[in-house]
Design a protein around this motif. Structure first.
Motif, PDB file in Angstrom:
ATOM      1  N   GLY A 130      24.492 -51.605  13.950  1.00  0.00           N
ATOM      2  CA  GLY A 130      23.386 -50.890  13.311  1.00  0.00           C
ATOM      3  C   GLY A 130      23.819 -49.810  12.342  1.00  0.00           C
ATOM      4  N   ILE A 131      24.909 -50.047  11.617  1.00  0.00           N
ATOM      5  CA  ILE A 131      25.428 -49.076  10.656  1.00  0.00           C
ATOM      6  C   ILE A 131      25.186 -49.574   9.234  1.00  0.00           C
ATOM      7  CG2 ILE A 131      27.486 -47.863   9.837  1.00  0.00           C
ATOM      8  CD1 ILE A 131      26.502 -47.082  12.678  1.00  0.00           C
ATOM      9  N   ASN A 132      24.704 -48.691   8.371  1.00  0.00           N
ATOM     10  CA  ASN A 132      24.503 -49.022   6.961  1.00  0.00           C
ATOM     11  C   ASN A 132      25.811 -48.861   6.188  1.00  0.00           C
ATOM     12  OD1 ASN A 132      21.702 -49.417   7.303  1.00  0.00           O
ATOM     13  ND2 ASN A 132      21.335 -47.234   7.066  1.00  0.00           N
ATOM     14  N   ILE A 133      26.051 -49.757   5.231  1.00  0.00           N
ATOM     15  CA  ILE A 133      27.206 -49.650   4.338  1.00  0.00           C
ATOM     16  C   ILE A 133      26.687 -49.598   2.910  1.00  0.00           C
ATOM     17  CG2 ILE A 133      29.359 -50.675   3.560  1.00  0.00           C
ATOM     18  CD1 ILE A 133      29.578 -52.109   6.215  1.00  0.00           C
ATOM     19  N   ALA A 134      26.928 -48.477   2.231  1.00  0.00           N
ATOM     20  CA  ALA A 134      26.442 -48.261   0.873  1.00  0.00           C
ATOM     21  C   ALA A 134      27.596 -48.378  -0.113  1.00  0.00           C
ATOM     22  CB  ALA A 134      25.783 -46.888   0.761  1.00  0.00           C
ATOM     23  N   MET A 135      27.488 -49.324  -1.054  1.00  0.00           N
ATOM     24  CA  MET A 135      28.529 -49.558  -2.050  1.00  0.00           C
ATOM     25  C   MET A 135      28.305 -48.628  -3.240  1.00  0.00           C
ATOM     26  SD  MET A 135      29.961 -52.040  -0.430  1.00  0.00           S
ATOM     27  CE  MET A 135      29.661 -53.401   0.708  1.00  0.00           C
ATOM     28  N   GLU A 136      29.281 -47.778  -3.534  1.00  0.00           N
ATOM     29  CA  GLU A 136      29.137 -46.774  -4.591  1.00  0.00           C
ATOM     30  C   GLU A 136      29.599 -47.302  -5.944  1.00  0.00           C
ATOM     31  OE1 GLU A 136      30.913 -42.367  -5.830  1.00  0.00           O
ATOM     32  OE2 GLU A 136      31.329 -43.201  -3.847  1.00  0.00           O
ATOM     33  N   ASN A 137      28.828 -46.983  -6.988  1.00  0.00           N
ATOM     34  CA  ASN A 137      29.198 -47.398  -8.340  1.00  0.00           C
ATOM     35  C   ASN A 137      30.288 -46.508  -8.919  1.00  0.00           C
ATOM     36  OD1 ASN A 137      26.716 -45.499  -8.438  1.00  0.00           O
ATOM     37  ND2 ASN A 137      27.445 -45.388 -10.552  1.00  0.00           N
ATOM     38  N   LEU A 138      31.350 -47.167  -9.429  1.00  0.00           N
ATOM     39  CA  LEU A 138      32.391 -46.514 -10.223  1.00  0.00           C
ATOM     40  C   LEU A 138      32.635 -47.455 -11.399  1.00  0.00           C
ATOM     41  CD1 LEU A 138      33.353 -45.998  -6.922  1.00  0.00           C
ATOM     42  CD2 LEU A 138      34.700 -44.340  -8.180  1.00  0.00           C
ATOM     43  N   SER A 139      33.886 -47.879 -11.577  1.00  0.00           N
ATOM     44  CA  SER A 139      34.187 -48.911 -12.580  1.00  0.00           C
ATOM     45  C   SER A 139      34.189 -50.268 -11.893  1.00  0.00           C
ATOM     46  CB  SER A 139      35.551 -48.630 -13.227  1.00  0.00           C
ATOM     47  OG  SER A 139      35.559 -47.382 -13.870  1.00  0.00           O
ATOM     48  N   ASN A 140      33.143 -50.513 -11.132  1.00  0.00           N
ATOM     49  CA  ASN A 140      33.105 -51.691 -10.271  1.00  0.00           C
ATOM     50  C   ASN A 140      31.740 -52.365 -10.225  1.00  0.00           C
ATOM     51  OD1 ASN A 140      31.599 -49.811  -8.883  1.00  0.00           O
ATOM     52  ND2 ASN A 140      32.886 -49.769  -7.060  1.00  0.00           N
ATOM     53  N   VAL A 141      30.944 -52.184 -11.275  1.00  0.00           N
ATOM     54  CA  VAL A 141      29.560 -52.652 -11.210  1.00  0.00           C
ATOM     55  C   VAL A 141      29.467 -54.169 -11.103  1.00  0.00           C
ATOM     56  CG1 VAL A 141      28.567 -50.612 -12.318  1.00  0.00           C
ATOM     57  CG2 VAL A 141      29.363 -52.522 -13.727  1.00  0.00           C
ATOM     58  N   ASN A 142      30.440 -54.901 -11.627  1.00  0.00           N
ATOM     59  CA  ASN A 142      30.418 -56.359 -11.473  1.00  0.00           C
ATOM     60  C   ASN A 142      30.695 -56.761 -10.029  1.00  0.00           C
ATOM     61  OD1 ASN A 142      29.903 -56.745 -14.221  1.00  0.00           O
ATOM     62  ND2 ASN A 142      32.072 -56.886 -14.731  1.00  0.00           N
ATOM     63  N   ASN A 143      31.635 -56.074  -9.403  1.00  0.00           N
ATOM     64  CA  ASN A 143      31.910 -56.362  -7.994  1.00  0.00           C
ATOM     65  C   ASN A 143      30.741 -55.968  -7.103  1.00  0.00           C
ATOM     66  OD1 ASN A 143      34.452 -57.586  -8.147  1.00  0.00           O
ATOM     67  ND2 ASN A 143      35.539 -55.625  -8.128  1.00  0.00           N
ATOM     68  N   ILE A 144      30.054 -54.873  -7.425  1.00  0.00           N
ATOM     69  CA  ILE A 144      28.857 -54.495  -6.667  1.00  0.00           C
ATOM     70  C   ILE A 144      27.801 -55.573  -6.791  1.00  0.00           C
ATOM     71  CG2 ILE A 144      26.883 -52.907  -6.628  1.00  0.00           C
ATOM     72  CD1 ILE A 144      28.800 -50.631  -7.134  1.00  0.00           C
ATOM     73  N   GLY A 194      23.922 -52.013   1.241  1.00  0.00           N
ATOM     74  CA  GLY A 194      23.124 -51.507   0.137  1.00  0.00           C
ATOM     75  C   GLY A 194      23.946 -50.763  -0.896  1.00  0.00           C
ATOM     76  N   PHE A 195      23.308 -49.829  -1.556  1.00  0.00           N
ATOM     77  CA  PHE A 195      23.847 -49.192  -2.753  1.00  0.00           C
ATOM     78  C   PHE A 195      23.881 -47.682  -2.601  1.00  0.00           C
ATOM     79  CE2 PHE A 195      22.838 -47.767  -7.274  1.00  0.00           C
ATOM     80  CZ  PHE A 195      24.139 -47.916  -7.730  1.00  0.00           C
ATOM     81  N   CYS A 196      24.980 -47.066  -3.038  1.00  0.00           N
ATOM     82  CA  CYS A 196      25.088 -45.609  -3.169  1.00  0.00           C
ATOM     83  C   CYS A 196      25.112 -45.281  -4.648  1.00  0.00           C
ATOM     84  CB  CYS A 196      26.355 -45.090  -2.490  1.00  0.00           C
ATOM     85  SG  CYS A 196      26.700 -43.330  -2.827  1.00  0.00           S
ATOM     86  N   TYR A 197      24.109 -44.551  -5.121  1.00  0.00           N
ATOM     87  CA  TYR A 197      24.024 -44.216  -6.543  1.00  0.00           C
ATOM     88  C   TYR A 197      24.768 -42.934  -6.837  1.00  0.00           C
ATOM     89  CZ  TYR A 197      22.285 -42.911 -11.102  1.00  0.00           C
ATOM     90  OH  TYR A 197      22.218 -42.540 -12.430  1.00  0.00           O
ATOM     91  N   ASP A 198      25.781 -43.035  -7.704  1.00  0.00           N
ATOM     92  CA  ASP A 198      26.530 -41.871  -8.167  1.00  0.00           C
ATOM     93  C   ASP A 198      26.132 -41.571  -9.608  1.00  0.00           C
ATOM     94  OD1 ASP A 198      28.811 -40.402  -9.496  1.00  0.00           O
ATOM     95  OD2 ASP A 198      29.542 -40.405  -7.436  1.00  0.00           O
ATOM     96  N   SER A 199      25.492 -40.429  -9.807  1.00  0.00           N
ATOM     97  CA  SER A 199      24.916 -40.089 -11.106  1.00  0.00           C
ATOM     98  C   SER A 199      25.970 -39.924 -12.193  1.00  0.00           C
ATOM     99  CB  SER A 199      24.092 -38.805 -10.993  1.00  0.00           C
ATOM    100  OG  SER A 199      24.902 -37.723 -10.534  1.00  0.00           O
TER     101      SER A 199
END
Length: 256
Positions: A129-143, A156-161
């Motif tokens: 029951g743990i969430n995993i949030a993928m953070e955007n860097l220079s990796n948007v294609n892999n996300i 899910g997604f971690c948004y880095d402004s």
């Protein structure tokens, strides 16, 4: 609710760090879950100090030094998998609901082996029951590869402004992943390093960013991820006070 990344600089004891974060007005923290970047081997002890200070733990950030090894067919690749798997177990044990992960940069495309590892990680996250949030860097294609391939409520997604603002080819990430948004890293792109500045001190269009976050329907905290780079003349109390006031401004933009 307003939270802040805990390892933002300054030489101060862990106990005092969280006490000062609470006194500045913050409701919770994002934990750096590693002994890297000077954090020290006692990082797990921070959990109890957070609780004692009356703060909540919104999420923890997994180690990042070896993220590009995820798809390697060797011990280095397996070590990345084991690291993330161990972090899921840690989250379950100390009751941290979400962990933030850096997928490899796009010049290290996720292979079939890498995706198989992510699927195994997903299965464990679902089981515990743990969430995993993928953070955007220079990796948007892999996300995109991961989020388009794995339809799990735990992934899910971690948004880095700032990382978004500094990547002109990233597209509208908040619109693309609005229903899978699990975490925020809000910081500005000013300063000598072009990142991790306090919001409103750089060039990001914050009214637009906060409006887009509001439009996703995201219910989580307004979460800052600054460093004290360029603010070394401020005491830790002054830095935290300034950070909290910036966060209150973002809250107003987000909800009003």
């Amino acid at each position: 609710m307003i939270t802040i990344y805990d390892w933002f600089g300054y030489e101060v004891s862990i106990k005092d760090r969280y006490k000062l974060i609470k006194e500045a007005g913050f409701d919770g923290v994002l934990l750096w879950w590693s002994d890297g970047f000077g954090r020290g081997a006692d990082y797990r002890e921070g959990v109890q100090h957070v609780i004692n200070a009356g703060l909540m733990i919104e999420n923890m950030h997994t180690p990042v030094q070896n993220q590009n090894n995820l798809s390697l067919d060797n011990i280095d690749g397996e070590n990345v998998f084991e690291c993330y798997s161990e972090c899921i177990k840690d989250c379950a044990e100390v009751k941290i609901p979400t962990m933030v992960v850096h997928l490899p940069n796009d010049n290290f495309p996720i292979t079939e082996l890498g995706m198989e590892r992510i699927k195994r990680i997903t299965e464990k996250a679902e089981r515990l029951g743990i969430n995993i949030a993928m953070e955007n860097l220079s990796n948007v294609n892999n996300i995109a590869c991961v989020l388009n391939s794995i339809n799990s409520k735990q992934i899910g997604f971690c948004y880095d402004s700032c990382h978004h603002a500094n990547n002109e080819n990233a597209g509208d990430l908040l619109a693309k992943y609005e229903k899978r948004l699990m975490a925020l890293h809000l910081h500005d792109n000013g300063g000598a390093r072009g990142q991790h500045q306090l919001p409103l001190d750089g060039n990001i269009d914050w009214p637009t960013v906060m409006r887009k976050i509001a439009e996703t329907g995201y219910k989580g905290a307004t979460a800052l991820e600054p460093m004290n780079w360029g603010y070394e003349d401020l005491s830790i109390q002054e830095f935290l006070c300034k950070a909290y006031e910036k966060a209150k401004t973002l809250e107003k933009l987000r909800f009003e």
